[in-house]
Write a protein that holds these residues in place. Sequence first.
Motif, PDB file in Angstrom:
ATOM      1  N   ASP A 212      -2.992  33.332   1.701  1.00 18.72           N
ATOM      2  CA  ASP A 212      -1.737  33.924   1.244  1.00 18.72           C
ATOM      3  C   ASP A 212      -0.914  32.854   0.527  1.00 18.72           C
ATOM      4  OD1 ASP A 212       0.532  35.379   0.849  1.00 18.72           O
ATOM      5  OD2 ASP A 212       1.075  35.550   2.964  1.00 18.72           O
ATOM      6  N   LEU A 213      -0.432  33.183  -0.658  1.00 19.88           N
ATOM      7  CA  LEU A 213       0.289  32.209  -1.473  1.00 19.88           C
ATOM      8  C   LEU A 213       1.799  32.288  -1.271  1.00 19.88           C
ATOM      9  CD1 LEU A 213      -1.690  32.586  -4.830  1.00 19.88           C
ATOM     10  CD2 LEU A 213      -2.066  30.956  -2.980  1.00 19.88           C
ATOM     11  N   THR A 214       2.249  33.147  -0.366  1.00 23.10           N
ATOM     12  CA  THR A 214       3.687  33.281  -0.139  1.00 23.10           C
ATOM     13  C   THR A 214       4.286  31.950   0.286  1.00 23.10           C
ATOM     14  OG1 THR A 214       3.380  35.583   0.537  1.00 23.10           O
ATOM     15  CG2 THR A 214       5.450  34.510   1.153  1.00 23.10           C
ATOM     16  N   GLY A 215       5.351  31.566  -0.384  1.00 26.17           N
ATOM     17  CA  GLY A 215       6.046  30.333  -0.027  1.00 26.17           C
ATOM     18  C   GLY A 215       5.489  29.095  -0.685  1.00 26.17           C
ATOM     19  N   LEU A 216       4.390  29.211  -1.422  1.00 31.41           N
ATOM     20  CA  LEU A 216       3.808  28.046  -2.081  1.00 31.41           C
ATOM     21  C   LEU A 216       4.370  27.912  -3.488  1.00 31.41           C
ATOM     22  CD1 LEU A 216       0.046  28.287  -1.034  1.00 31.41           C
ATOM     23  CD2 LEU A 216       1.871  26.968   0.025  1.00 31.41           C
ATOM     24  N   ASN A 217       4.788  26.710  -3.825  1.00 32.39           N
ATOM     25  CA  ASN A 217       5.347  26.437  -5.148  1.00 32.39           C
ATOM     26  C   ASN A 217       4.238  25.885  -6.032  1.00 32.39           C
ATOM     27  OD1 ASN A 217       7.013  25.985  -7.315  1.00 32.39           O
ATOM     28  ND2 ASN A 217       7.878  24.083  -6.488  1.00 32.39           N
TER      29      ASN A 217
ATOM     30  N   LEU B  60       0.307  34.668  -7.922  1.00 38.92           N
ATOM     31  CA  LEU B  60      -0.755  35.670  -7.858  1.00 38.92           C
ATOM     32  C   LEU B  60      -2.074  35.062  -8.297  1.00 38.92           C
ATOM     33  CD1 LEU B  60       1.097  38.722  -9.487  1.00 38.92           C
ATOM     34  CD2 LEU B  60       0.755  38.279  -7.048  1.00 38.92           C
ATOM     35  N   TYR B  61      -3.148  35.508  -7.680  1.00 37.49           N
ATOM     36  CA  TYR B  61      -4.471  35.128  -8.149  1.00 37.49           C
ATOM     37  C   TYR B  61      -4.792  35.921  -9.415  1.00 37.49           C
ATOM     38  CZ  TYR B  61      -5.253  32.893  -3.633  1.00 37.49           C
ATOM     39  OH  TYR B  61      -5.172  32.087  -2.534  1.00 37.49           O
ATOM     40  N   PRO B  62      -5.389  35.298 -10.426  1.00 38.72           N
ATOM     41  CA  PRO B  62      -5.690  36.011 -11.680  1.00 38.72           C
ATOM     42  C   PRO B  62      -6.763  37.071 -11.450  1.00 38.72           C
ATOM     43  CG  PRO B  62      -6.658  33.815 -11.705  1.00 38.72           C
ATOM     44  CD  PRO B  62      -5.796  33.879 -10.476  1.00 38.72           C
ATOM     45  N   LEU B  63      -6.493  38.261 -11.968  1.00 37.97           N
ATOM     46  CA  LEU B  63      -7.348  39.422 -11.745  1.00 37.97           C
ATOM     47  C   LEU B  63      -8.226  39.686 -12.957  1.00 37.97           C
ATOM     48  CD1 LEU B  63      -7.924  41.985  -9.938  1.00 37.97           C
ATOM     49  CD2 LEU B  63      -6.127  43.109 -11.267  1.00 37.97           C
TER      50      LEU B  63
ATOM     51  N   PRO C 159       0.836  -1.206   0.000  1.00 38.01           N
ATOM     52  CA  PRO C 159       0.000   0.000   0.000  1.00 38.01           C
ATOM     53  C   PRO C 159       0.869   1.253   0.000  1.00 38.01           C
ATOM     54  CG  PRO C 159      -0.811  -1.595   1.600  1.00 38.01           C
ATOM     55  CD  PRO C 159       0.524  -2.108   1.128  1.00 38.01           C
ATOM     56  N   ALA C 160       0.320   2.326  -0.528  1.00 38.40           N
ATOM     57  CA  ALA C 160       1.048   3.592  -0.576  1.00 38.40           C
ATOM     58  C   ALA C 160       0.069   4.720  -0.336  1.00 38.40           C
ATOM     59  CB  ALA C 160       1.752   3.773  -1.928  1.00 38.40           C
ATOM     60  N   SER C 161       0.596   5.812   0.111  1.00 36.94           N
ATOM     61  CA  SER C 161      -0.243   6.981   0.347  1.00 36.94           C
ATOM     62  C   SER C 161       0.534   8.225  -0.039  1.00 36.94           C
ATOM     63  CB  SER C 161      -0.691   7.062   1.811  1.00 36.94           C
ATOM     64  OG  SER C 161       0.429   7.186   2.665  1.00 36.94           O
ATOM     65  N   ALA C 162      -0.200   9.265  -0.341  1.00 38.06           N
ATOM     66  CA  ALA C 162       0.409  10.552  -0.695  1.00 38.06           C
ATOM     67  C   ALA C 162      -0.601  11.641  -0.407  1.00 38.06           C
ATOM     68  CB  ALA C 162       0.823  10.577  -2.170  1.00 38.06           C
ATOM     69  N   SER C 163      -0.095  12.831  -0.240  1.00 37.84           N
ATOM     70  CA  SER C 163      -0.976  13.965  -0.017  1.00 37.84           C
ATOM     71  C   SER C 163      -0.374  15.198  -0.675  1.00 37.84           C
ATOM     72  CB  SER C 163      -1.194  14.212   1.484  1.00 37.84           C
ATOM     73  OG  SER C 163       0.028  14.525   2.115  1.00 37.84           O
ATOM     74  N   ALA C 164      -1.227  16.149  -0.936  1.00 39.00           N
ATOM     75  CA  ALA C 164      -0.793  17.413  -1.529  1.00 39.00           C
ATOM     76  C   ALA C 164      -1.705  18.511  -1.007  1.00 39.00           C
ATOM     77  CB  ALA C 164      -0.838  17.355  -3.061  1.00 39.00           C
ATOM     78  N   SER C 165      -1.182  19.708  -1.015  1.00 37.54           N
ATOM     79  CA  SER C 165      -1.971  20.856  -0.579  1.00 37.54           C
ATOM     80  C   SER C 165      -2.757  21.406  -1.762  1.00 37.54           C
ATOM     81  CB  SER C 165      -1.080  21.949   0.009  1.00 37.54           C
ATOM     82  OG  SER C 165      -0.449  21.485   1.179  1.00 37.54           O
ATOM     83  N   GLN C 166      -3.982  21.798  -1.496  1.00 39.36           N
ATOM     84  CA  GLN C 166      -4.838  22.357  -2.528  1.00 39.36           C
ATOM     85  C   GLN C 166      -5.348  23.715  -2.063  1.00 39.36           C
ATOM     86  OE1 GLN C 166      -5.878  21.368  -5.753  1.00 39.36           O
ATOM     87  NE2 GLN C 166      -6.595  23.461  -5.654  1.00 39.36           N
ATOM     88  N   VAL C 167      -5.045  24.749  -2.835  1.00 40.99           N
ATOM     89  CA  VAL C 167      -5.537  26.080  -2.507  1.00 40.99           C
ATOM     90  C   VAL C 167      -7.012  26.158  -2.891  1.00 40.99           C
ATOM     91  CG1 VAL C 167      -5.348  28.538  -3.011  1.00 40.99           C
ATOM     92  CG2 VAL C 167      -3.289  27.145  -2.787  1.00 40.99           C
TER      93      VAL C 167
END
Length: 925
Positions: free
Chosen positions: A609-614, A654-657, A568-576
């Motif tokens: 805030d998106l600072t530091g997010l790749n 940046l968020y699209p304006l 078995p395997a697992s993974a996770s990711a951040s979602q804005v």
Amino acid sequence: MPVRRPSLSHLLSCAPFPQALARVRRRALLVFMFAGALIPPAAADNWNWRATALLKQARSGACAVRMADERVLVTGGTAEAALSSVEIYQFVPEERFAEAAPMNAARSSHGCALVKDGRVLVAGGGAAGIELYEPSLDTWTSFDSTVLRAEGTTVTPLSDGRVLILGGRASEVEVFDPDTSTISILPTALALRQRSSVTLLRDGRLLIAGGTGEDGTLNTAEILDADTGAVTALTLSMPRAEHSATALFDGRVLLAGGTDGASDLNTLDVWSPETNTFQLLGATLSVARRNHTALLSEANGFVLITSGSAASQPLGSSELFDPSSDSVQPAGSLTVARTDLAGVVLADGSILALGGRDDNGPSSACGVLPNPSFRPSQGTYHPLERALVSGSTGVSALNGRISFDLTQIDAGGKSIASNGRLISTFGTLVNGNLPSTPVVDLGCSDIGSTFVLTMRATVSPSQIISVQVRFNVKLRPTLVVTGLTGAVVAGQPIAVRTTLTADGGNVAFSGTLNLTTGGVTLSKSISATAASFSTENTICCPLAGKDTGASGIASLNATYGGNLFLEPASASASQVVVSAIPSMSLTFGAMRLATPSSLTLNVAPAGPDLTGLNLTIDPALRPTGEGTVKAANGTSSSAALQGPGAPVFSAVPLYPLSVAAFSYTPTIADRRSGFVCFDAAYSGDARYRRVAGLAVLPCAQVSGAPTGLQAVSPPGTFVVGTPSALTVRLTWPNSVGIVNRNVNVLADGRAAGTILLTPDPTGLGVAQGTANVLLPFNTRNLAFTYDQSGDLLSSQASVAVAMSPVSTAMTTRVAATVSNPFSIGYTLTVNNQGVTIPGGTSLGSGIELRENGALVQQLPVPTIPTGAAGTIVDGSSNTILPTSILVNGSITNLILPLGQHALTIRFPGSGLFQASEAQVTVRVQ
């Protein structure tokens, strides 16, 4: 013996294994599950049952689970009626039972199991729904279910963490997902069964066998694939219910005892994965029994069969089944004969028997049966490394050899004798203990197989200790989960890519892939043979709940249940996750009366805030639709939102304006109030909600109307001392009246005059005026200024000035006949026409004496001194007159050849002064 550590080149030299067509790299793992068992016919007394603490509540038909902290949770059962009470057994610092929070419903003969997150699940037993116990909080949480299950319900954890609930006279198969705490029903209906058995097979499928149905005791079985819902029907060797079913280390399943509906059974029926059939063994139990307990310890490879009833009488005897010889031998007696007890294997391999029903009814008696324990030196091994085993038989007087017998079970369930691969055919017991001993060198071709090591030691001609060790060989896959859009709007589905890779070679990917976010799980069955496997799916929605105004960083979780070849395997990711209510702001510049001003409505996603997010935000995330801007006086207009004209590059995502452009012209009423305020609205679109207005209205100060001042056709060249006609034109918004009509004229910053404006009779908002202005000497720039007055703002205009040089005239004073040395006097007249030339102004060039064009002598450059008269640098005097300036001087100590000379006294001139000269003829004698 030290463990051999392979080099990377050795690992990469493994040939593809046929089952999965894959190579093994360093991340491949061998998963070991060691167990041992004793079959000591004459020495069984070494492991007699001993009494332990009593239950606080006598109970039969309870369900017990060893929790993650090694305590034992005992739930429900029957006393005078079904129970909801719960107890916890602990053995540190002393053996005792303590009361725990009761279940929300009374249950008996129910199912229970430990969930992968540490909670305990109970189901059935005559109560609807399921309950989960949280050990850290001592609380129960109920989950509704439409399925009512009676006694004989089974609860079975799967390898991927899900839990299957079935039986209890219900045909539905329920699946509990601990990641989302939700219940779903498989699209598969099983035969109605009660008092049947459910066993998890080595390949992840489930074997449901026997039980009672509408027509009595059943001789049927079914194999259920929980991933696909497929069901395979099988036939038992004979009808059987109230029996036990135990998965053996070699992949077989042992059905023991029970009843055929007419009499109790002592027969043993074994299902083989190689033949997919059941076969009665020649060996039988020493006594027919039903409603008994059968347990296989993770540290004990033999099956302990104990308690139960025969001819309605409780049993106290225990027996051990040896899977290496398919034989049964006695293993001591319980402290109290009883049936319907609960049994648990403790962490050290000992067996704990709890409660049950004796001749007097429900019992509180409990007992412990010690067992041997064998463990690996480490939990996992890499291919080409060496597996080691160690442990204790529990018989301190036992010394000498313990023989090794190795069997490999391939992915198809076929058994292969593998003694030829043993490093040694025996280990050495010292005081009953087996020190760390090398067993086998494992290679890449072992991936997907199960090995069973049977170890035997002879105590005496009639006493044998037999121990089994089991381990599986699997690759560890890499699982990656990625949100494809970088950010998603709350309440909207997200596109997700999940990728499984093993080791670069082709691998048989199969099983279940679960995606979880925001409390929602998407399960996908996969089947592919490739170097890597990717799938893209959409799942809704990343944030739990229905508040689409929420935003934040959500978690995308993926789990893969594994198969025979892959762990078995697992993974996770951040979602804005951005809010469905976008941010809205209004920007504008200075507001001037009667002048159109630009306003920009900005609408953008509102999120964390998106600072530091790749991450990269998809431009398609920008809001669409229409924006509206309304002034306080009621004027409003609407425009479609547009994306920015050019991308903005930034180190921070940046968020699209989206923007909409507007124009507003302030009125006299705005000017009188001093400011104007605005509100804005956004129409919304398919993803974003409507925004009715701004929380705080922005306001702008309204200044006067702008004016424009222009010099009209100024002269190309200005003459010193001669007034020049200057014309200017002032323009302003025609809805505003004019108050001040004077335009000031500045020559190089000094006041030079005033021009009176006359309104243009042809229309409002235009005035023009002309005046003759005498410019100061050497003027370079003319500036025109209109000062603010009333509702009109000030304005300026300027022009560069070109002035003609000041004219000059030269005269001389000398006798006609002279003798060497002699002098010539001169006067240079500067015609300033009454214009003041500042003192210290340089004339630009010195006075020259030339003969026939050749320079004879040159004087220093003179300057105009301050005051009406004075001495210039060449020693001559000058006189400042109202209209002219006389510069007097002489050329002295002249010595020329004898004879007549034609001489020229010359002023070469400069940018400010014109050149002039005078001729004189003298005879030198």
